[in-house]
Design a protein around this motif. Structure first.
Motif, mmCIF file in Angstrom:
data_model
loop_
_atom_site.group_PDB
_atom_site.id
_atom_site.type_symbol
_atom_site.label_atom_id
_atom_site.label_comp_id
_atom_site.label_asym_id
_atom_site.label_seq_id
_atom_site.Cartn_x
_atom_site.Cartn_y
_atom_site.Cartn_z
ATOM 1 N N LEU A 62 -5.404 1.908 2.964
ATOM 2 C CA LEU A 62 -6.532 2.593 2.341
ATOM 3 C C LEU A 62 -7.829 1.975 2.839
ATOM 4 N N HIS A 90 -7.831 -2.724 -4.373
ATOM 5 C CA HIS A 90 -8.479 -2.803 -3.067
ATOM 6 C C HIS A 90 -9.528 -3.909 -3.109
ATOM 7 N N ILE A 104 -4.094 6.973 -4.695
ATOM 8 C CA ILE A 104 -5.256 6.153 -5.026
ATOM 9 C C ILE A 104 -5.791 6.565 -6.400
ATOM 10 N N LEU A 155 0.421 8.194 -0.170
ATOM 11 C CA LEU A 155 -0.561 7.159 -0.477
ATOM 12 C C LEU A 155 -1.314 7.642 -1.709
ATOM 13 N N PHE A 200 -4.475 1.337 -5.218
ATOM 14 C CA PHE A 200 -3.649 2.219 -4.395
ATOM 15 C C PHE A 200 -2.209 1.733 -4.370
ATOM 16 N N GLY A 210 -7.370 7.003 4.939
ATOM 17 C CA GLY A 210 -6.163 6.191 4.899
ATOM 18 C C GLY A 210 -5.173 6.542 5.973
ATOM 19 N N TRP A 266 -6.383 15.009 0.942
ATOM 20 C CA TRP A 266 -6.113 14.471 -0.386
ATOM 21 C C TRP A 266 -5.810 15.616 -1.336
ATOM 22 N N THR A 318 -7.238 10.550 -9.697
ATOM 23 C CA THR A 318 -6.091 10.026 -8.958
ATOM 24 C C THR A 318 -5.737 11.090 -7.936
ATOM 25 N N TYR A 368 0.478 -0.411 -8.545
ATOM 26 C CA TYR A 368 -0.850 -0.348 -7.935
ATOM 27 C C TYR A 368 -1.291 -1.730 -7.486
ATOM 28 N N TYR A 397 -1.122 -2.028 2.209
ATOM 29 C CA TYR A 397 -0.346 -2.394 1.023
ATOM 30 C C TYR A 397 0.664 -3.415 1.464
#
Length: 138
Positions: free
Chosen positions: A128, A46, A72, A70, A54, A84, A29, A106, A43, A137
């Motif tokens: 995610l 979740h 988040i 990706l 996400f 993820g 990340w 973020t 977005y 997604y």
């Protein structure tokens, strides 16, 4: 626009991902700093928490070097464990390492950069996992 066509294909494909970008990428990340090369879907929330959202983004430079990210966002009050996956129809896939994701941040998981010809296309999707619950997604 090429991204719009890719996003429509992504919705239909469900679990595939488009990828590439002008910078090298890692499965860890990283901070997200967007500019005009970024094109993102809205977005989605979740299912584990209304505070964790996400989305997939496609980053493309003038040479058609492209990557999927990706992204988040966490607006809650308690840390979560996230991981993820990014999947593309042309092999630019990555798993996003499990990490503690603190509120107020973020972050993005960057798939490898791939050159995608301007006449090319593909499909993409991101997944995610938050505290053991996975959402694609879609």
């Amino acid at each position: 626009m090429r991204l719009k066509a890719l996003m429509v294909a992504a919705a239909a494909a469900g679990a595939l991902v488009f990828s590439a970008s002008p910078a090298s990428a890692a499965a860890n990340w990283q901070e997200v700093n967007t500019n005009s090369n970024w094109d993102c879907l809205p977005y989605k929330t979740h299912t584990i928490s209304a505070n964790i959202k996400f989305k997939p983004c496609v980053v493309t430079n003038a040479n058609n070097d492209t990557q999927v990210v990706l992204v988040i966002q966490h607006t809650g009050t308690a840390a979560a464990i996230v991981s993820g996956e990014v999947i593309s129809s042309f092999g630019s896939n990555t798993l996003c390492n499990s990490t503690t994701f603190n509120p107020g941040f973020t972050r993005g998981c960057y798939a490898p950069t791939v050159n995608v010809p301007s006449s090319g296309g593909g499909t993409m999707n991101v997944r995610l996992n938050v505290n053991g619950t996975s959402n694609w997604y879609a």
